[in-house]
Design a protein around this motif. Structure first.
Motif, PDB file in Angstrom:
ATOM      1  N   THR A   2     -45.293 -54.078  75.176  1.00 48.46           N
ATOM      2  CA  THR A   2     -44.850 -52.799  75.689  1.00 48.46           C
ATOM      3  C   THR A   2     -45.627 -51.679  75.024  1.00 48.46           C
ATOM      4  O   THR A   2     -46.389 -51.908  74.101  1.00 48.46           O
ATOM      5  N   ASP A   3     -45.400 -50.455  75.504  1.00 43.78           N
ATOM      6  CA  ASP A   3     -46.034 -49.316  74.861  1.00 43.78           C
ATOM      7  C   ASP A   3     -45.586 -49.279  73.417  1.00 43.78           C
ATOM      8  O   ASP A   3     -44.406 -49.268  73.117  1.00 43.78           O
ATOM      9  N   SER A   4     -46.539 -49.238  72.531  1.00 42.87           N
ATOM     10  CA  SER A   4     -46.242 -49.294  71.118  1.00 42.87           C
ATOM     11  C   SER A   4     -47.016 -48.218  70.390  1.00 42.87           C
ATOM     12  O   SER A   4     -48.175 -47.970  70.701  1.00 42.87           O
ATOM     13  N   PRO A   5     -46.408 -47.571  69.396  1.00 43.52           N
ATOM     14  CA  PRO A   5     -47.162 -46.606  68.615  1.00 43.52           C
ATOM     15  C   PRO A   5     -48.156 -47.263  67.665  1.00 43.52           C
ATOM     16  O   PRO A   5     -48.970 -46.585  67.070  1.00 43.52           O
ATOM     17  N   SER A  19     -44.259 -41.173  63.851  1.00 39.94           N
ATOM     18  CA  SER A  19     -44.026 -41.346  65.284  1.00 39.94           C
ATOM     19  C   SER A  19     -42.946 -42.384  65.595  1.00 39.94           C
ATOM     20  O   SER A  19     -42.490 -42.467  66.726  1.00 39.94           O
ATOM     21  N   PHE A  20     -42.526 -43.146  64.619  1.00 38.87           N
ATOM     22  CA  PHE A  20     -41.533 -44.193  64.845  1.00 38.87           C
ATOM     23  C   PHE A  20     -40.122 -43.624  64.873  1.00 38.87           C
ATOM     24  O   PHE A  20     -39.789 -42.710  64.129  1.00 38.87           O
ATOM     25  N   ASP A  21     -39.310 -44.191  65.751  1.00 39.06           N
ATOM     26  CA  ASP A  21     -37.883 -43.912  65.800  1.00 39.06           C
ATOM     27  C   ASP A  21     -37.165 -45.263  65.772  1.00 39.06           C
ATOM     28  O   ASP A  21     -37.808 -46.311  65.654  1.00 39.06           O
ATOM     29  N   SER A  24     -38.449 -47.776  68.487  1.00 31.07           N
ATOM     30  CA  SER A  24     -39.792 -48.330  68.305  1.00 31.07           C
ATOM     31  C   SER A  24     -39.841 -49.272  67.099  1.00 31.07           C
ATOM     32  O   SER A  24     -40.574 -50.262  67.116  1.00 31.07           O
ATOM     33  N   GLU A  27     -38.423 -52.536  68.337  1.00 30.51           N
ATOM     34  CA  GLU A  27     -39.432 -53.259  69.129  1.00 30.51           C
ATOM     35  C   GLU A  27     -40.457 -53.929  68.214  1.00 30.51           C
ATOM     36  O   GLU A  27     -40.831 -55.083  68.422  1.00 30.51           O
ATOM     37  N   LEU A  28     -40.905 -53.224  67.201  1.00 30.70           N
ATOM     38  CA  LEU A  28     -41.842 -53.784  66.225  1.00 30.70           C
ATOM     39  C   LEU A  28     -41.208 -55.002  65.548  1.00 30.70           C
ATOM     40  O   LEU A  28     -41.837 -56.053  65.422  1.00 30.70           O
ATOM     41  N   ASP A  46     -49.061 -55.455  62.728  1.00 30.71           N
ATOM     42  CA  ASP A  46     -47.647 -55.095  62.847  1.00 30.71           C
ATOM     43  C   ASP A  46     -46.938 -55.249  61.502  1.00 30.71           C
ATOM     44  O   ASP A  46     -46.111 -54.422  61.126  1.00 30.71           O
TER      45      ASP A  46
END
Length: 76
Positions: A2-5, A19-21, A24, A27-28, A46
């Motif tokens: 998926t879209d990942s920072p 940028s992480f919340d 996110s 998801e990581l 990661d």
């Protein structure tokens, strides 16, 4: 994926960490937990990001610290 920072390659910057919340980071953590990466280097990237989050934004990484803790092992 998926879209990942997380960048495909490159430095882990303060901007990246900022940028992480919660979503996110979750998801990581999911990707790290599943450990299904096309290359070992993607998983390692990661892992380094999660480790940086654990150091610099522990409030976000606390539920997933087990993914970066290294357990001692017996080399024998």
């Amino acid at each position: 994926m998926t879209d990942s920072p997380v960048p495909a390659a490159g430095a882990i910057t303060a901007e990246l960490i900022a940028s992480f919340d919660e979503a996110s980071v979750a998801e990581l953590a999911r990707r790290l937990d599943e450990d299904d990466y096309p290359t070992p280097f993607e998983g390692l990237q990661d892992w380094h990001v999660m480790r940086a989050l654990a150091i610099h934004r522990p409030e976000l990484a606390r539920p997933y610290v087990h993914l970066v803790d290294q357990e001692p092992f017996d080399e024998d």
